[in-house]
Scaffold this motif. Structure first.
Motif, PDB file in Angstrom:
ATOM      1  N   ARG A  35      25.066  -2.992 -21.523  1.00 20.74           N
ATOM      2  CA  ARG A  35      25.973  -3.685 -20.590  1.00 20.74           C
ATOM      3  C   ARG A  35      26.121  -2.883 -19.304  1.00 20.74           C
ATOM      4  O   ARG A  35      26.067  -3.436 -18.201  1.00 20.74           O
ATOM      5  CB  ARG A  35      27.346  -3.885 -21.240  1.00 20.74           C
ATOM      6  CG  ARG A  35      27.470  -5.143 -22.066  1.00 20.74           C
ATOM      7  CD  ARG A  35      28.931  -5.470 -22.356  1.00 20.74           C
ATOM      8  NE  ARG A  35      29.631  -4.377 -23.015  1.00 20.74           N
ATOM      9  CZ  ARG A  35      29.666  -4.174 -24.335  1.00 20.74           C
ATOM     10  NH1 ARG A  35      29.034  -4.995 -25.137  1.00 20.74           N
ATOM     11  NH2 ARG A  35      30.325  -3.151 -24.847  1.00 20.74           N
ATOM     12  N   SER A  50      24.663  -4.188 -15.691  1.00 21.72           N
ATOM     13  CA  SER A  50      25.612  -4.473 -14.612  1.00 21.72           C
ATOM     14  C   SER A  50      25.244  -3.694 -13.354  1.00 21.72           C
ATOM     15  O   SER A  50      25.477  -4.163 -12.247  1.00 21.72           O
ATOM     16  CB  SER A  50      27.038  -4.149 -15.059  1.00 21.72           C
ATOM     17  OG  SER A  50      27.201  -2.751 -15.213  1.00 21.72           O
ATOM     18  N   ARG A  91      22.390  -5.463 -11.236  1.00 18.83           N
ATOM     19  CA  ARG A  91      22.694  -6.746 -10.562  1.00 18.83           C
ATOM     20  C   ARG A  91      23.222  -6.533  -9.200  1.00 18.83           C
ATOM     21  O   ARG A  91      23.635  -5.634  -8.708  1.00 18.83           O
ATOM     22  CB  ARG A  91      23.688  -7.536 -11.393  1.00 18.83           C
ATOM     23  CG  ARG A  91      23.064  -7.973 -12.684  1.00 18.83           C
ATOM     24  CD  ARG A  91      24.034  -8.774 -13.479  1.00 18.83           C
ATOM     25  NE  ARG A  91      23.418  -8.995 -14.790  1.00 18.83           N
ATOM     26  CZ  ARG A  91      23.956  -9.725 -15.708  1.00 18.83           C
ATOM     27  NH1 ARG A  91      25.074 -10.341 -15.494  1.00 18.83           N
ATOM     28  NH2 ARG A  91      23.365  -9.900 -16.849  1.00 18.83           N
TER      29      ARG A  91
END
Length: 84
Positions: A77, A81, A84
């Protein structure tokens, strides 16, 4: 300038070999290489140096410490993240 030069004792490759390092050819996925280049630039270092540090950390970590599913999910995760 001479008419001819004698290269009979010449050698190919680096003039001054580096000690403790070996040049290799390795194929990495484009996204992996892009990650290391971006991360290394943000840290102000070379991407090959960063890859070497990460590999060194992997071999110096005790093998008994296996990663848990919860840790793996958290790490993924965090990494996704950042991309992006």
């Amino acid at each position: 300038m001479r008419q001819e030069y004698d290269f009979s004792k010449g050698k190919r490759g680096a003039i001054i070999p580096s000690k403790g390092k070996t040049r290799i050819t390795i194929y990495l996925d484009d996204d992996v290489l892009d990650y290391f280049r971006t991360e290394a630039e943000a840290r102000g270092m070379g991407y090959q140096t960063l890859i070497n540090q990460v590999l060194r950390q992997c071999i110096q970590s005790p093998a008994e410490q296996s990663i848990t599913e919860t840790d793996l999910r958290r790490i993924l995760r965090e990494e996704l993240s950042e991309m992006r």
